[in-house]
Design a protein around this motif. Structure first.
Motif, PDB file in Angstrom:
ATOM      1  N   GLY A  15      58.189  27.593  31.315  1.00 50.23           N
ATOM      2  CA  GLY A  15      56.958  28.224  31.970  1.00 50.23           C
ATOM      3  C   GLY A  15      55.796  27.189  32.498  1.00 50.23           C
ATOM      4  O   GLY A  15      54.677  27.759  32.961  1.00 50.23           O
ATOM      5  N   ALA A  16      55.905  26.005  32.204  1.00 50.23           N
ATOM      6  CA  ALA A  16      54.834  25.233  32.423  1.00 50.23           C
ATOM      7  C   ALA A  16      54.202  25.259  34.172  1.00 50.23           C
ATOM      8  O   ALA A  16      52.928  25.267  33.954  1.00 50.23           O
ATOM      9  CB  ALA A  16      55.113  23.576  32.254  1.00 50.23           C
ATOM     10  N   LYS A  17      55.114  25.010  34.876  1.00 43.49           N
ATOM     11  CA  LYS A  17      54.725  25.165  36.234  1.00 43.49           C
ATOM     12  C   LYS A  17      53.969  26.588  36.706  1.00 43.49           C
ATOM     13  O   LYS A  17      52.721  26.531  36.994  1.00 43.49           O
ATOM     14  CB  LYS A  17      55.689  25.035  37.271  1.00 43.49           C
ATOM     15  N   GLU A  18      54.320  27.782  36.117  1.00 38.58           N
ATOM     16  CA  GLU A  18      53.746  28.928  36.447  1.00 38.58           C
ATOM     17  C   GLU A  18      52.509  28.968  35.769  1.00 38.58           C
ATOM     18  O   GLU A  18      51.492  29.432  36.238  1.00 38.58           O
ATOM     19  CB  GLU A  18      54.829  30.081  36.054  1.00 38.58           C
ATOM     20  N   ASP A  19      52.507  28.594  34.335  1.00 40.95           N
ATOM     21  CA  ASP A  19      51.283  28.877  33.514  1.00 40.95           C
ATOM     22  C   ASP A  19      50.116  27.799  33.949  1.00 40.95           C
ATOM     23  O   ASP A  19      49.003  28.127  33.556  1.00 40.95           O
ATOM     24  CB  ASP A  19      51.643  28.657  32.076  1.00 40.95           C
ATOM     25  N   ALA A  20      50.532  26.872  34.652  1.00 40.15           N
ATOM     26  CA  ALA A  20      49.136  25.901  34.949  1.00 40.15           C
ATOM     27  C   ALA A  20      48.190  26.579  35.884  1.00 40.15           C
ATOM     28  O   ALA A  20      47.199  26.137  35.848  1.00 40.15           O
ATOM     29  CB  ALA A  20      49.966  24.751  35.558  1.00 40.15           C
ATOM     30  N   GLY A  21      48.635  27.549  36.714  1.00 44.32           N
ATOM     31  CA  GLY A  21      47.756  28.254  37.664  1.00 44.32           C
ATOM     32  C   GLY A  21      47.388  29.661  37.185  1.00 44.32           C
ATOM     33  O   GLY A  21      47.003  30.323  38.015  1.00 44.32           O
ATOM     34  N   ARG A  22      47.173  29.868  35.976  1.00 42.48           N
ATOM     35  CA  ARG A  22      46.869  31.174  35.534  1.00 42.48           C
ATOM     36  C   ARG A  22      45.217  31.410  35.256  1.00 42.48           C
ATOM     37  O   ARG A  22      44.823  32.405  34.700  1.00 42.48           O
ATOM     38  CB  ARG A  22      47.376  31.412  34.038  1.00 42.48           C
ATOM     39  N   GLY A  23      44.498  30.373  35.556  1.00 45.01           N
ATOM     40  CA  GLY A  23      43.125  30.591  35.557  1.00 45.01           C
ATOM     41  C   GLY A  23      42.473  30.482  34.368  1.00 45.01           C
ATOM     42  O   GLY A  23      43.130  29.609  33.363  1.00 45.01           O
ATOM     43  N   HIS A  24      41.138  30.943  34.085  1.00 48.40           N
ATOM     44  CA  HIS A  24      40.401  30.647  33.112  1.00 48.40           C
ATOM     45  C   HIS A  24      39.534  31.721  32.447  1.00 48.40           C
ATOM     46  O   HIS A  24      39.110  32.724  33.509  1.00 48.40           O
ATOM     47  CB  HIS A  24      39.798  29.199  33.104  1.00 48.40           C
ATOM     48  N   LEU A  25      38.910  31.776  31.567  1.00 51.64           N
ATOM     49  CA  LEU A  25      37.944  32.808  30.883  1.00 51.64           C
ATOM     50  C   LEU A  25      36.717  31.783  30.375  1.00 51.64           C
ATOM     51  O   LEU A  25      36.900  30.971  29.597  1.00 51.64           O
ATOM     52  CB  LEU A  25      38.465  33.309  29.692  1.00 51.64           C
ATOM     53  N   VAL A  26      35.340  32.445  30.946  1.00 55.13           N
ATOM     54  CA  VAL A  26      34.264  31.679  30.257  1.00 55.13           C
ATOM     55  C   VAL A  26      33.644  32.557  29.150  1.00 55.13           C
ATOM     56  O   VAL A  26      33.610  33.801  29.414  1.00 55.13           O
ATOM     57  CB  VAL A  26      33.094  31.594  31.459  1.00 55.13           C
TER      58      VAL A  26
END
Length: 664
Positions: free
Chosen positions: A315-326
């Motif tokens: 799932g590396a390619k899909e998971d790379a664009g999952r965003g972030h949390l501050v």
């Protein structure tokens, strides 16, 4: 020159021809081409080329199945001072070997990297070739990021280490190059010329493509880690080098290649190897420095969680664009395992705060009276400033290699420009109301948003009026003392300040870290300037100056910088010599200084240094010293000789002499 060749047609002809046509000259080059059991006419083509070039020697052997075999055959027959490996798919720039050999000769280095150019889209390293580096090492440059064999090696180093390529179809070159790097007395980089052109074969038959599976890589990957451990003791230096292999040889193949293997091979054959490498060689300091996706993989490897490693890899390619949390001033990658109690992975594996890119530009840099005014833009990628009361961008001044507090200058927002700011530096008062100390100061940006802080070097990305550096400016301190401030761009393009033209402040040689005692042109190479001197009472002489990092710097009026490392005499005398290849400087005026431990020392024009001439690419050039009382540092004017103008002057003089004789 060693060229391994296996079924290399039609690319072979250009590859070998590029070696035969080097400007270094056929009498100085030995070309050993090894036909590794080819069946496509490669051997016949080599023999045909050898009949036209006495320097080309052809060896035929049974197929070894890898590029290392014919390279080793070539090494066994090589007799030159240097060895260069040229793959039969690739080719050289005409002046490549001459430039690389000159760099090694002038700086006493064991490995020379020539700039690599791509043909047809093949990926090439870029960071290490940002500027020429006469003498560096793998700890203070990006050289270790490129472990291909396409380099100039001093043969005595190879033979001293008894280096040969292992019999692997892929990754055979990395342990060889790593061992050479780790034992080299120095590394040079030729970045101002395309030395080596890499390309894919028309039939896509490169070994990097046909032997790309883990079965062909795993032995070489293991040997990479073992090679580093063999030559480096545990500690920060080993961790720095190991990090490259963790990212490229451990985590990269796990993501890209493990999912392609059969379930059985992946579980029983390859996973145990990667698990043991992670447990044996990946220290906690390395884990802290690598990116979040690699941290996650290493954590799962150490915990012996095969199924989860395979899930993450797939799932590396899909998971790379999952965003972030501050969250509380930290930023986390929103991978499906993040804060999933069933996954049981610590938050630290997903922390990307220190990896967030900062987009910044220096738009203008201009003097307004005695104040340096900078305008620019800066923002943390993906983090918008939402609270107007939150402290914003600050400029940070850090003195080069000095143990003293940094100086912070708040930036004023520019409402008309998104993420824009203005900051003013008054060198006379910026340090809490007192002048900046004399020395070299580097400029950084401290960018903040939503409690997240990122600090980056400033000036590497610039536009418009900042493309030309501001001139030096004399500033009067509150005590009425004049101080000269010189803004300049480093070889990496970042903005720095030389306050007080440090060399001029050290008028008393006892206070200066070194003293120049000689400036002269090299007897055999007219375009090389020799600057000699010694360390003084202003600097400890322990170890004959070892570790001082003494460099001779030439800086042009346009802000270009060329540096060469000084060599120290054996013993503890502190005597040194630096050789500057003036013949490689671009046309213009160049000012010379010595840099030692962050301090700058003027290079005076001693005695009567005359001008000199040499030929460059078949055209005559000259350099002549320029000295002025207002600028005691030695400056050189470098320019091509205007042949036509010189001929006209000589003709006018001849006619004048003839008229004078007739008038007698």
């Amino acid at each position: 020159m060693i060229i391994p060749a296996y079924n290399a047609m039609p690319e072979l002809t250009r590859s070998v021809t590029s070696a035969m046509e080097q400007t270094l000259g056929p009498d100085l080059i030995e070309i050993i081409a090894v036909d590794d059991g080819s069946t496509d006419g490669t051997g016949d083509e080599l023999e045909r080329l050898a009949r036209t070039c006495p320097a080309l020697h052809v060896v035929h052997q049974e197929n070894s199945g890898c590029a290392g075999g014919p390279r080793n055959t070539g090494l066994d027959r090589a007799r030159g001072d240097y060895v260069f490996f040229l793959d039969s798919d690739d080719y050289l720039g005409p002046d490549a070997l001459r430039r690389m050999v000159a760099m090694a000769d002038e700086n006493g280095t064991d490995v020379v990297l020539g700039r690599i150019a791509s043909v047809g889209g093949r990926a090439v390293p870029r960071a290490v070739f940002s500027h020429n580096q006469p003498r560096t090492d793998i700890f203070s440059s990006h050289a270790y990021l490129t472990l291909g064999p396409w380099k100039l090696f001093r043969r005595s180093l190879i033979e001293r280490l008894r280096l040969r390529f292992p019999p692997y179809r892929n990754c055979e070159d990395k342990p060889f190059t790593a061992a050479a790097y780790l034992n080299a007395s120095g590394v040079s980089v030729v970045a101002d010329y395309d030395c080596y052109y890499v390309r894919y074969r028309e039939n896509r038959g490169n070994l990097t493509l046909t032997a790309s599976g883990l079965a062909h890589r795993v032995d070489g990957i293991r040997l990479c880690f073992e090679t580093v451990a063999r030559y480096l003791e545990p500690g920060p230096r080993r961790d720095q080098i190991m990090r490259r292999h963790v990212e490229w040889e451990l985590c990269g193949p796990l993501r890209g290649l493990l999912p392609r293997e059969s379930e059985r091979d992946a579980r029983e054959r390859f996973f145990p190897v990667f698990r043991d490498l992670a447990r044996t060689w990946v220290t906690d300091p390395i884990v802290e420095r690598i990116d979040a996706p690699d941290r996650l993989l290493v954590h799962l490897l150490r915990a012996d969680r095969f199924e989860d490693v395979l899930t993450v890899a797939r799932g590396a390619k899909e998971d790379a664009g999952r965003g972030h949390l501050v969250d509380k001033g930290r930023v986390y990658w929103l991978h499906p395992f993040f804060r999933d109690h069933t996954a049981d992975v610590p938050d630290a594996c997903f922390d990307i705060t220190d990896r967030l890119p900062v987009h910044h530009h220096l738009d203008t840099a201009r003097w307004r009276g005695g104040v340096l005014r900078l305008t620019g833009r800066a923002a943390i990628e993906g983090i918008d400033a939402v609270d107007a009361t939150e402290p914003g961008t600050e400029l940070v001044l850090r003195k080069y290699e000095a143990d003293r507090p940094e100086i912070r200058v708040p930036a004023v927002p520019r409402p008309d420009v998104t993420s824009g700011f203005t900051v003013e530096i008054d060198p006379a008062t910026v340090d809490g109301g007192v002048p900046l100390e004399r020395g070299l100061w580097n400029l950084y940006l401290d960018v903040r948003a939503q409690g997240v802080t990122r600090t980056v070097r400033f000036g590497g990305s610039r536009e418009g009026g900042a493309a030309t550096r501001p001139p030096r400016r004399a500033v009067t301190t509150p005590r009425g003392e004049p101080v000269v401030v010189v803004p300049y761009f480093t070889p990496y393009g970042n903005l720095s300040l030389d306050v007080g033209e440090v060399a001029h402040a050290a008028r008393d040689a006892r206070e200066a870290p070194c003293l120049v005692t000689r400036t002269a042109w090299h007897g055999a190479r007219k375009s090389v300037l020799i600057v000699g001197g010694r360390l003084t009472g202003g600097f400890p002489r322990t170890g004959a100056g070892a570790g001082t990092g003494l460099r001779l710097r030439a800086e042009s009026g346009a802000g270009a910088v060329r540096e060469v490392a000084a060599r120290f005499e054996p013993g503890a005398s502190g005597d040194f010599t630096a050789r500057l290849p003036v013949g490689r400087l671009t046309a213009g005026r160049w000012t010379l200084t010595l840099i030692v431990e962050g301090r700058s020392v003027v290079v005076p024009c001693l005695g009567r240094l005359a001008g000199t001439r040499w030929f460059r690419f078949g055209r005559p050039y000259y350099a002549k010293p320029l000295t002025r009382r207002s600028a005691p540092a030695l400056a050189l004017e470098v320019a091509p000789v205007r042949v036509a103008a010189g001929v006209r002057r000589r003709m006018r003089r001849a006619r004048a002499r003839a008229r004078a004789r007739m008038g007698r």
